[in-house]
Design a protein around this motif. Structure first.
Motif, PDB file in Angstrom:
ATOM      1  N   ARG A  31      33.073 115.122  63.195  1.00  0.00           N
ATOM      2  CA  ARG A  31      34.571 115.474  62.640  1.00  0.00           C
ATOM      3  C   ARG A  31      35.217 114.333  63.164  1.00  0.00           C
ATOM      4  NH1 ARG A  31      34.468 120.355  59.948  1.00  0.00           N
ATOM      5  NH2 ARG A  31      32.780 121.570  60.539  1.00  0.00           N
ATOM      6  N   ARG A  32      36.420 113.993  62.277  1.00  0.00           N
ATOM      7  CA  ARG A  32      37.409 112.895  62.522  1.00  0.00           C
ATOM      8  C   ARG A  32      38.636 113.652  62.603  1.00  0.00           C
ATOM      9  NH1 ARG A  32      36.733 108.298  58.197  1.00  0.00           N
ATOM     10  NH2 ARG A  32      35.594 106.832  59.917  1.00  0.00           N
ATOM     11  N   VAL A  33      39.577 113.343  63.779  1.00  0.00           N
ATOM     12  CA  VAL A  33      40.679 113.890  63.985  1.00  0.00           C
ATOM     13  C   VAL A  33      41.846 112.643  64.299  1.00  0.00           C
ATOM     14  CG1 VAL A  33      42.088 115.173  65.680  1.00  0.00           C
ATOM     15  CG2 VAL A  33      39.584 115.596  65.237  1.00  0.00           C
ATOM     16  N   LEU A  34      42.829 112.783  63.585  1.00  0.00           N
ATOM     17  CA  LEU A  34      43.664 111.644  63.619  1.00  0.00           C
ATOM     18  C   LEU A  34      44.912 111.809  64.622  1.00  0.00           C
ATOM     19  CD1 LEU A  34      44.489 108.721  62.814  1.00  0.00           C
ATOM     20  CD2 LEU A  34      45.977 109.932  61.169  1.00  0.00           C
ATOM     21  N   LEU A  35      45.264 111.252  65.561  1.00  0.00           N
ATOM     22  CA  LEU A  35      46.284 111.529  66.452  1.00  0.00           C
ATOM     23  C   LEU A  35      47.539 110.510  66.373  1.00  0.00           C
ATOM     24  CD1 LEU A  35      44.710 111.396  70.004  1.00  0.00           C
ATOM     25  CD2 LEU A  35      45.297 113.504  68.754  1.00  0.00           C
ATOM     26  N   ASP A  36      48.696 111.174  65.734  1.00  0.00           N
ATOM     27  CA  ASP A  36      49.863 110.481  65.338  1.00  0.00           C
ATOM     28  C   ASP A  36      49.514 109.837  64.109  1.00  0.00           C
ATOM     29  OD1 ASP A  36      51.441 111.659  67.147  1.00  0.00           O
ATOM     30  OD2 ASP A  36      51.454 109.795  68.580  1.00  0.00           O
ATOM     31  N   CYS A  37      50.571 109.581  63.279  1.00  0.00           N
ATOM     32  CA  CYS A  37      50.405 108.714  62.097  1.00  0.00           C
ATOM     33  C   CYS A  37      51.970 108.062  61.843  1.00  0.00           C
ATOM     34  CB  CYS A  37      50.172 109.483  61.122  1.00  0.00           C
ATOM     35  SG  CYS A  37      49.479 108.559  59.595  1.00  0.00           S
ATOM     36  N   GLY A  38      52.156 106.855  62.827  1.00  0.00           N
ATOM     37  CA  GLY A  38      53.364 106.553  62.930  1.00  0.00           C
ATOM     38  C   GLY A  38      53.744 105.464  61.907  1.00  0.00           C
ATOM     39  N   MET A  39      55.075 105.192  61.923  1.00  0.00           N
ATOM     40  CA  MET A  39      55.646 103.911  61.065  1.00  0.00           C
ATOM     41  C   MET A  39      55.748 102.687  62.070  1.00  0.00           C
ATOM     42  SD  MET A  39      58.402 104.005  58.281  1.00  0.00           S
ATOM     43  CE  MET A  39      58.578 105.259  57.488  1.00  0.00           C
ATOM     44  N   VAL A  40      55.498 101.520  61.508  1.00  0.00           N
ATOM     45  CA  VAL A  40      55.766 100.489  62.230  1.00  0.00           C
ATOM     46  C   VAL A  40      57.287 100.086  62.025  1.00  0.00           C
ATOM     47  CG1 VAL A  40      55.283  97.867  62.371  1.00  0.00           C
ATOM     48  CG2 VAL A  40      53.290  99.627  61.955  1.00  0.00           C
ATOM     49  N   GLN A  41      58.045  99.824  63.118  1.00  0.00           N
ATOM     50  CA  GLN A  41      59.277  99.557  63.072  1.00  0.00           C
ATOM     51  C   GLN A  41      59.431  98.121  63.658  1.00  0.00           C
ATOM     52  OE1 GLN A  41      60.378 103.224  64.963  1.00  0.00           O
ATOM     53  NE2 GLN A  41      61.544 103.745  63.251  1.00  0.00           N
ATOM     54  N   GLY A  42      60.376  97.259  62.832  1.00  0.00           N
ATOM     55  CA  GLY A  42      60.685  96.172  63.286  1.00  0.00           C
ATOM     56  C   GLY A  42      59.743  94.974  62.868  1.00  0.00           C
ATOM     57  N   GLY A  43      60.229  93.804  62.966  1.00  0.00           N
ATOM     58  CA  GLY A  43      59.582  92.794  62.401  1.00  0.00           C
ATOM     59  C   GLY A  43      59.595  92.383  60.910  1.00  0.00           C
ATOM     60  N   HIS A  44      59.382  91.242  60.391  1.00  0.00           N
ATOM     61  CA  HIS A  44      59.537  90.871  58.862  1.00  0.00           C
ATOM     62  C   HIS A  44      58.343  91.563  58.054  1.00  0.00           C
ATOM     63  CE1 HIS A  44      57.812  87.463  60.538  1.00  0.00           C
ATOM     64  NE2 HIS A  44      57.186  87.232  59.380  1.00  0.00           N
ATOM     65  N   THR A  45      57.301  91.834  58.801  1.00  0.00           N
ATOM     66  CA  THR A  45      56.162  92.247  58.153  1.00  0.00           C
ATOM     67  C   THR A  45      56.291  93.789  57.876  1.00  0.00           C
ATOM     68  OG1 THR A  45      54.829  92.112  59.940  1.00  0.00           O
ATOM     69  CG2 THR A  45      54.793  90.101  58.840  1.00  0.00           C
ATOM     70  N   GLU A  46      57.160  94.557  58.749  1.00  0.00           N
ATOM     71  CA  GLU A  46      57.185  95.945  58.563  1.00  0.00           C
ATOM     72  C   GLU A  46      56.861  96.603  57.353  1.00  0.00           C
ATOM     73  OE1 GLU A  46      61.023  97.439  60.450  1.00  0.00           O
ATOM     74  OE2 GLU A  46      61.263  98.520  58.448  1.00  0.00           O
ATOM     75  N   THR A  47      57.528  96.116  56.288  1.00  0.00           N
ATOM     76  CA  THR A  47      57.160  97.080  54.926  1.00  0.00           C
ATOM     77  C   THR A  47      55.846  97.109  54.659  1.00  0.00           C
ATOM     78  OG1 THR A  47      59.657  96.153  54.583  1.00  0.00           O
ATOM     79  CG2 THR A  47      58.305  97.219  52.760  1.00  0.00           C
ATOM     80  N   ALA A  48      55.311  95.469  54.750  1.00  0.00           N
ATOM     81  CA  ALA A  48      54.058  95.490  54.122  1.00  0.00           C
ATOM     82  C   ALA A  48      52.941  96.163  54.878  1.00  0.00           C
ATOM     83  CB  ALA A  48      53.644  93.971  54.177  1.00  0.00           C
ATOM     84  N   ARG A  49      53.122  96.374  56.334  1.00  0.00           N
ATOM     85  CA  ARG A  49      52.299  96.961  57.371  1.00  0.00           C
ATOM     86  C   ARG A  49      52.369  98.350  56.904  1.00  0.00           C
ATOM     87  NH1 ARG A  49      53.216  95.107  63.091  1.00  0.00           N
ATOM     88  NH2 ARG A  49      51.310  96.258  63.361  1.00  0.00           N
ATOM     89  N   ASN A  50      53.547  98.828  56.656  1.00  0.00           N
ATOM     90  CA  ASN A  50      53.463 100.510  56.481  1.00  0.00           C
ATOM     91  C   ASN A  50      52.844 100.824  55.221  1.00  0.00           C
ATOM     92  OD1 ASN A  50      54.774 101.452  58.956  1.00  0.00           O
ATOM     93  ND2 ASN A  50      56.602 100.542  58.366  1.00  0.00           N
ATOM     94  N   ALA A  51      52.886  99.824  54.189  1.00  0.00           N
ATOM     95  CA  ALA A  51      52.464 100.352  52.888  1.00  0.00           C
ATOM     96  C   ALA A  51      50.794 100.033  52.899  1.00  0.00           C
ATOM     97  CB  ALA A  51      52.960  99.493  51.684  1.00  0.00           C
ATOM     98  N   ALA A  52      50.480  99.318  53.944  1.00  0.00           N
ATOM     99  CA  ALA A  52      49.016  98.827  53.671  1.00  0.00           C
ATOM    100  C   ALA A  52      47.985 100.080  54.051  1.00  0.00           C
ATOM    101  CB  ALA A  52      48.601  97.789  54.964  1.00  0.00           C
ATOM    102  N   GLY A  53      46.734  99.930  53.871  1.00  0.00           N
ATOM    103  CA  GLY A  53      45.872 100.806  54.070  1.00  0.00           C
ATOM    104  C   GLY A  53      45.674 101.198  55.324  1.00  0.00           C
ATOM    105  N   PHE A  54      45.271 102.481  55.641  1.00  0.00           N
ATOM    106  CA  PHE A  54      44.978 103.123  57.011  1.00  0.00           C
ATOM    107  C   PHE A  54      43.898 102.592  57.743  1.00  0.00           C
ATOM    108  CE2 PHE A  54      47.649 106.179  54.848  1.00  0.00           C
ATOM    109  CZ  PHE A  54      48.756 106.417  55.765  1.00  0.00           C
ATOM    110  N   GLY A  55      42.943 101.869  57.112  1.00  0.00           N
ATOM    111  CA  GLY A  55      41.543 101.697  57.885  1.00  0.00           C
ATOM    112  C   GLY A  55      40.544 102.751  57.842  1.00  0.00           C
ATOM    113  N   PHE A  56      40.928 103.857  57.042  1.00  0.00           N
ATOM    114  CA  PHE A  56      39.732 104.801  56.901  1.00  0.00           C
ATOM    115  C   PHE A  56      40.177 105.484  55.784  1.00  0.00           C
ATOM    116  CE2 PHE A  56      43.187 106.383  60.121  1.00  0.00           C
ATOM    117  CZ  PHE A  56      43.615 107.135  59.389  1.00  0.00           C
TER     118      PHE A  56
END
Ligand code: ZN
Length: 469
Positions: A31-56
Motif C-alpha cells: 500500500r501507499r500512504v502519503l504523509l502531508d501534502c504541503g505547499m512550497v512557500q517562498g522563492g521565485h520558483t514557488e508557483t511552478a514548484r506547486n503546480a509541478a507533478g507529485f512524483g507519483f
C-alpha cells in the motif's frame, strides 16, 4: 545470495532541506500512504514548484494522513484530488475543521494571484493563466476528510494502524504514529509533524512518544533556542505601557492561526497590569476571527491553565473591549483614528492583507509603535521594516518610517533545539531518525546533538531519497 527485504520504504519528497512543502510517501504491505501534502512557500520558483507533478500518480495512493492544517502541510491536497486521488484523508477533528478555513483561503489567494498574472500577460498579448486550484477542488477535498480523536487507534488499511497524539503546535496539530503489521512484530513509524514549544500557552504540550523503529522529525529550529517566553511577554507589557505614553496606535502584524490567539490570551491574562482598559483592541482579520471562534469550539484540547481561565475568567480570547472587524468599511474606518488602538492584523510578514493599509496610515507617525511577533522572511515588507528601512513603498507610495519598531523573538510555535532533542530523548532505545523540515544548518546542528547525546543514527533526508526500515 538472497536477503529478506526490509518491508517499509519511506520517500521524503518535500521539506527535505527546506522548511515548506512537507510531503512523504510511505510504501508498506503493498500500500501507499502519503504523509502531508504541503505547499512550497517562498522563492521565485514557488508557483511552478506547486503546480509541478507529485512524483507519483495520485490515483495510486491508498490513503493520505495530514499532521496539521498549516498550508505548507496541506496546501496541495486540492491539487492531489483534482489530479485523481479519490481515497480518504485522515486528520484530527480540529485539523479537519481548520483545513476548511485554510484551504478556502488558499483557493481565494490562488484565484487573485492568477487574475493579477493574467492581466499582466494579456497586456503582453499572451494567454491568461489558471489558478493552482479552485474552490470546487477544495470542496472535493474536504469531503474526503476522515476526522479522528487524539489517542484513538484506527486501522486505515489492512495491517496499517494510525494514531494521532498532541504536537502542541497549532490547534489540531498532531504527531502521527503509523503501525505496520509486518508478520513477525509490528513496525512503527513516528512522524513528528511540527513540534510546539513546551512553554506555549493554550494548547497541551507535545506528547512524549516512546516506541518507534524510525522517527521522521522536524528540525526547523534545530540550531537554536528561542528567547524565554515569559521574558518576551513581560517585554510586550513594557512596549504597550510606553506606547500609551507616546499617545499613538500600536500595530501588531500577526498570523491568523496560533499567534493571534496567543496575543489575545496574553492580553487577557495581563488586562489589568498592562492597563489595557485604556485601549481599544482590534482584531482586524476575518480569518483570525474565524480561527479564534474555532479554537473556542475545541476547548477540550486546551491545557489546564487555559481551561481554568475558561471556568473562572478572564476568558482567554474575549477581551472586555475587543472588536473583531470583518467588514472592509469598518477596517478602513480604523485608519481615521490616530491613537488609542492596538491593531492585530494579517499578514504576519506584511506581504499582504489589511496590515498594509494600517502601516500606510501609521508608519510615518513617530508616536506609533509596530510590534513584530513572528519570523520575517527575506524579501518581505516585514523584513525590510525589521531591518530598519527608512522608507518603504506601499500601494505605489513612498512612506517615511518614523514609528517605533520592536521585535519580540520568543513567541514561536515551534520547539527550539532543546525541546526537539528532549522530545526525541523519550524514545526507548533511541531509534534511527530522519530529519526533515529544516534548512541544512538547522538540521546539521540538531543531528549533532542527537548523535552526541543519544548516539542516534541520524539521516538528513534528501528530496526523493529512500529510507528502508
Ligand atoms: Zn506548522
Amino acid at each position: 545470495m538472497s536477503r529478506k527485504e526490509p518491508s517499509i520504504r519511506l520517500r521524503c519528497m518535500g521539506a527535505a532541506g527546506e522548511v515548506t512543502g512537507s510531503r512523504h510517501l510511505v510504501e508498506a504491505l503493498g500500500r501507499r500512504v502519503l504523509l502531508d501534502c504541503g505547499m512550497v512557500q517562498g522563492g521565485h520558483t514557488e508557483t511552478a514548484r506547486n503546480a509541478a507533478g507529485f512524483g507519483f500518480d495520485p490515483a495510486e495512493l491508498d490513503a493520505v494522513v495530514v499532521s496539521h492544517a498549516h498550508i505548507d502541510h496541506i496546501g496541495r491536497l486540492p491539487l492531489l484530488v483534482a489530479r485523481g486521488y479519490s481515497g480518504p484523508i485522515h486528520a484530527t477533528r480540529a485539523t479537519a475543521d481548520l483545513a476548511r478555513i485554510m484551504l478556502e483561503d488558499a483557493a481565494r489567494l490562488a484565484a487573485a494571484d492568477a487574475e493579477r498574472e493574467s492581466r499582466v500577460r494579456q497586456r503582453r498579448g499572451e494567454a491568461p493563466v489558471q489558478p493552482l486550484y479552485l474552490l470546487r477542488d477544495v470542496q472535493d477535498t474536504l469531503r474526503r476528510l476522515q476526522p479522528m480523536d487524539y489517542g484513538e487507534r484506527r486501522e486505515i488499511l489492512p495491517g496499517i494502524q494510525l494514531r494521532f497524539e498532541d504536537a502542541g503546535h497549532i490547534l489540531g496539530a498532531a504527531i502521527v504514529e503509523l503501525r505496520f503489521r509486518t508478520g513477525g512484530r509490528d513496525k512503527v513509524l513516528v512522524f513528528s509533524g511540527d513540534i510546539g514549544p513546551a512553554a506555549a500557552p493554550i494548547l497541551r504540550d507535545p506528547t512524549p512518544m516512546h516506541e518507534a523503529d524510525l522517527v521522521l522529525m522536524e528540525s526547523t529550529y534545530g540550531d537554536r533556542d528561542h528567547r524565554d517566553r515569559n521574558e518576551t511577554v513581560r517585554e510586550l507589557g513594557t512596549i504597550l505601557a510606553n506606547a500609551h505614553a507616546d499617545g499613538g496606535n500600536v500595530l501588531i502584524p500577526a498570523f491568523a492561526v496560533g499567534r493571534s490567539q496567543e496575543l489575545l490570551y496574553w492580553m487577557a491574562r495581563h488586562w489589568h497590569d498592562w492597563g489595557l482598559e485604556r485601549w481599544q483592541v482590534i482584531l482586524d482579520s476575518p480569518m483570525a476571527t474565524r480561527v479564534t471562534e474555532l479554537y473556542q469550539r475545541h476547548t477540550e484540547l486546551f491545557d489546564e491553565p487555559t481551561r481554568r481561565m475558561l471556568e473562572r475568567g478572564p476568558h482567554p480570547f474575549r477581551l472586555p473591549n475587543l472588536r473583531c472587524v470583518v467588514d472592509v468599511q469598518d477596517s478602513m474606518a480604523i485608519n481615521r483614528r490616530a491613537s488609542g488602538q492596538i491593531i492585530l492584523a494579517g499578514s504576519g510578514m506584511c506581504n499582504g492583507g489589511r496590515i498594509r493599509h494600517h502601516l500606510r496610515h501609521n508608519l510615518w507617525r513617530e508616536n506609533c509603535d509596530i510590534v513584530f511577533v513572528g519570523f520575517q522572511a527575506r524579501g518581505t515588507l516585514g523584513r525590510q521594516l525589521v531591518d530598519g528601512a527608512e522608507f518603504v513603498t506601499l500601494f505605489g507610495e513612498k512612506i517615511r518610517v518614523r514609528a517605533r519598531r520592536h521585535t519580540l523573538g520568543g513567541l514561536s510555535a515551534h520547539a527550539g533545539q532543546s525541546g526537539l532533542a528532549a522530545w526525541y530523548g523519550h524514545f526507548h532505545g533511541h531509534p534511527p531518525v530522519v530529519l526533515v523540515h529544516g534548512e541544512d544548518p538547522a538540521r546539521k546542528a540538531l543531528a549533532e546533538v542527537l548523535q552526541q547525546r543519544y548516539r542516534a543514527r541520524v539521516t538528513l533526508a534528501r528530496a526523493g531519497g529512500v529510507i528502508r526500515f
